[in-house]
Design a protein around this motif. Sequence first.
Motif, PDB file in Angstrom:
ATOM      1  N   ARG A 220       0.808  -1.251   0.014  1.00 22.30           N
ATOM      2  CA  ARG A 220       0.007  -0.021  -0.154  1.00 22.30           C
ATOM      3  C   ARG A 220       0.605   1.130  -0.108  1.00 22.30           C
ATOM      4  NH1 ARG A 220      -3.812  -1.464   4.753  1.00 22.30           N
ATOM      5  NH2 ARG A 220      -2.047  -2.579   5.649  1.00 22.30           N
ATOM      6  N   PRO A 221       0.463   2.271  -0.771  1.00 27.07           N
ATOM      7  CA  PRO A 221       1.229   3.539  -0.778  1.00 27.07           C
ATOM      8  C   PRO A 221       1.020   4.345   0.313  1.00 27.07           C
ATOM      9  CG  PRO A 221      -0.620   3.660  -2.312  1.00 27.07           C
ATOM     10  CD  PRO A 221      -0.898   2.470  -1.771  1.00 27.07           C
ATOM     11  N   ILE A 222       1.682   5.623   0.264  1.00 30.00           N
ATOM     12  CA  ILE A 222       1.718   6.424   1.376  1.00 30.00           C
ATOM     13  C   ILE A 222       0.588   7.189   1.753  1.00 30.00           C
ATOM     14  CG2 ILE A 222       2.847   8.418   0.238  1.00 30.00           C
ATOM     15  CD1 ILE A 222       3.603   7.254   3.880  1.00 30.00           C
ATOM     16  N   THR A 223      -0.209   7.195   0.726  1.00 28.36           N
ATOM     17  CA  THR A 223      -1.454   7.967   0.949  1.00 28.36           C
ATOM     18  C   THR A 223      -2.503   7.090   1.826  1.00 28.36           C
ATOM     19  OG1 THR A 223      -2.207   7.030  -1.067  1.00 28.36           O
ATOM     20  CG2 THR A 223      -1.462   9.420  -1.210  1.00 28.36           C
ATOM     21  N   LEU A 224      -2.318   5.835   1.590  1.00 28.91           N
ATOM     22  CA  LEU A 224      -3.144   4.910   2.883  1.00 28.91           C
ATOM     23  C   LEU A 224      -2.320   4.836   3.946  1.00 28.91           C
ATOM     24  CD1 LEU A 224      -4.267   1.947   0.243  1.00 28.91           C
ATOM     25  CD2 LEU A 224      -5.297   4.229   0.636  1.00 28.91           C
ATOM     26  N   GLY A 225      -1.174   4.929   3.929  1.00 25.11           N
ATOM     27  CA  GLY A 225      -0.361   5.049   5.163  1.00 25.11           C
ATOM     28  C   GLY A 225      -0.897   6.176   6.169  1.00 25.11           C
ATOM     29  N   ILE A 226      -1.125   7.413   5.402  1.00 26.28           N
ATOM     30  CA  ILE A 226      -1.628   8.645   6.408  1.00 26.28           C
ATOM     31  C   ILE A 226      -3.028   8.268   6.871  1.00 26.28           C
ATOM     32  CG2 ILE A 226      -2.109  10.994   6.178  1.00 26.28           C
ATOM     33  CD1 ILE A 226       0.034  11.267   4.125  1.00 26.28           C
ATOM     34  N   TYR A 227      -3.776   7.601   5.703  1.00 29.04           N
ATOM     35  CA  TYR A 227      -5.132   7.272   6.014  1.00 29.04           C
ATOM     36  C   TYR A 227      -5.329   6.559   7.333  1.00 29.04           C
ATOM     37  CZ  TYR A 227     -10.292   6.451   4.932  1.00 29.04           C
ATOM     38  OH  TYR A 227     -11.582   6.138   4.987  1.00 29.04           O
ATOM     39  N   LYS A 228      -4.512   5.627   7.489  1.00 31.48           N
ATOM     40  CA  LYS A 228      -4.576   4.543   8.450  1.00 31.48           C
ATOM     41  C   LYS A 228      -4.508   5.381   9.983  1.00 31.48           C
ATOM     42  CE  LYS A 228      -0.787   2.804  10.071  1.00 31.48           C
ATOM     43  NZ  LYS A 228       0.572   1.905  10.194  1.00 31.48           N
ATOM     44  N   TYR A 229      -3.917   6.523  10.106  1.00 31.43           N
ATOM     45  CA  TYR A 229      -4.018   7.073  11.159  1.00 31.43           C
ATOM     46  C   TYR A 229      -5.321   7.906  11.701  1.00 31.43           C
ATOM     47  CZ  TYR A 229       1.106   6.851  11.389  1.00 31.43           C
ATOM     48  OH  TYR A 229       2.465   6.574  11.758  1.00 31.43           O
ATOM     49  N   ILE A 230      -6.205   7.779  10.821  1.00 33.07           N
ATOM     50  CA  ILE A 230      -7.360   8.587  10.862  1.00 33.07           C
ATOM     51  C   ILE A 230      -8.549   7.352  11.365  1.00 33.07           C
ATOM     52  CG2 ILE A 230      -9.204   9.952   9.734  1.00 33.07           C
ATOM     53  CD1 ILE A 230      -7.035  11.143   7.940  1.00 33.07           C
ATOM     54  N   ASN A 234     -10.246   8.381  17.318  1.00 29.61           N
ATOM     55  CA  ASN A 234      -8.852   8.690  17.356  1.00 29.61           C
ATOM     56  C   ASN A 234      -8.169   9.452  15.980  1.00 29.61           C
ATOM     57  OD1 ASN A 234      -6.338   9.179  18.441  1.00 29.61           O
ATOM     58  ND2 ASN A 234      -5.784   6.894  17.882  1.00 29.61           N
ATOM     59  N   GLN A 235      -7.725  10.766  16.059  1.00 32.27           N
ATOM     60  CA  GLN A 235      -7.061  11.222  14.952  1.00 32.27           C
ATOM     61  C   GLN A 235      -5.672  11.580  15.559  1.00 32.27           C
ATOM     62  OE1 GLN A 235     -10.502  12.553  15.868  1.00 32.27           O
ATOM     63  NE2 GLN A 235     -11.169  11.010  14.233  1.00 32.27           N
ATOM     64  N   GLU A 236      -4.728  10.886  14.867  1.00 28.03           N
ATOM     65  CA  GLU A 236      -3.199  11.269  15.460  1.00 28.03           C
ATOM     66  C   GLU A 236      -2.621  12.187  14.586  1.00 28.03           C
ATOM     67  OE1 GLU A 236      -0.860   7.780  15.964  1.00 28.03           O
ATOM     68  OE2 GLU A 236      -2.588   6.559  16.083  1.00 28.03           O
TER      69      GLU A 236
END
Length: 273
Positions: A220-230, A234-236
Amino acid sequence: MKSRTGSRRHTVIGLALTALMLFPVYWMLNVSLTPQQDMRKTPPDLFPLHPTFEGYRAVLDDQMPYLGTSLLIGLGTVALTLVLAAPAGYALAKLRPLGGGALGLVLLIAQMIPGIVMAMGFYGIFLDLGLLNSWWGLIVADSTIAVPFGVMIFSAFMSGIPGELIAASRIDGAGTFRTFWSIVLPVSRNAVVTVSLFSFLWAWSDFVFANTLDGGGDWRPITLGIYKYIGNNNQEWNAIMATAVVASVPATVLLVLAQRYVAAGVTAGAVKD
């Protein structure tokens, strides 16, 4: 005096507009350094008074595989786009194939199709072929956005190459492919850099195709890596913004290094002698 005053006014206006456009970038950096307990502070701090690097530590711990995948997809998209778009642009510009005008219109229309529509079409095709959750499937999908743009850029640029240069290569015995590879492509450096840069940036920042075609895969690319935090509860945000800062570095570096080539590439063919 009037000219000098007007120049200063324009400079001030330009600086103000630049600061306004860059403020979201600064705020992203500010939030990435803000401790989690200060996120909902009212009013928010304009500067990170108590900076923390927890978000960047999370990037190093969690996001490196996503960054590697995005790099792989971006470079693969660039390679596939150049392989398809450069010969097509040369054919439209210099070989004048039958139906070339209609093909140019089709490529222009293809640029107007919303990405979500293409993503749903790809989902049905990839599901039937068993290609979901694969990095090379994302390369193919991202290339469908980049190739039409690349063909138009190459076609516009190569139209400006003197016909005498191509005729001279043919007199020397070079065939169509040899002329393209040895003569046309080397002098089309600006177009190559322009198409490569935009192809990479589209693939690097893609979220729609990634979330639709590779939402549960291992690559999975970084855009989905960012989405994982949401999440729902909980929003980191410091980790989200730290990841966004790190992810924006390659794009920023490429834009700075390639800006003069891009300026020449996107304006090629705009003026006729």
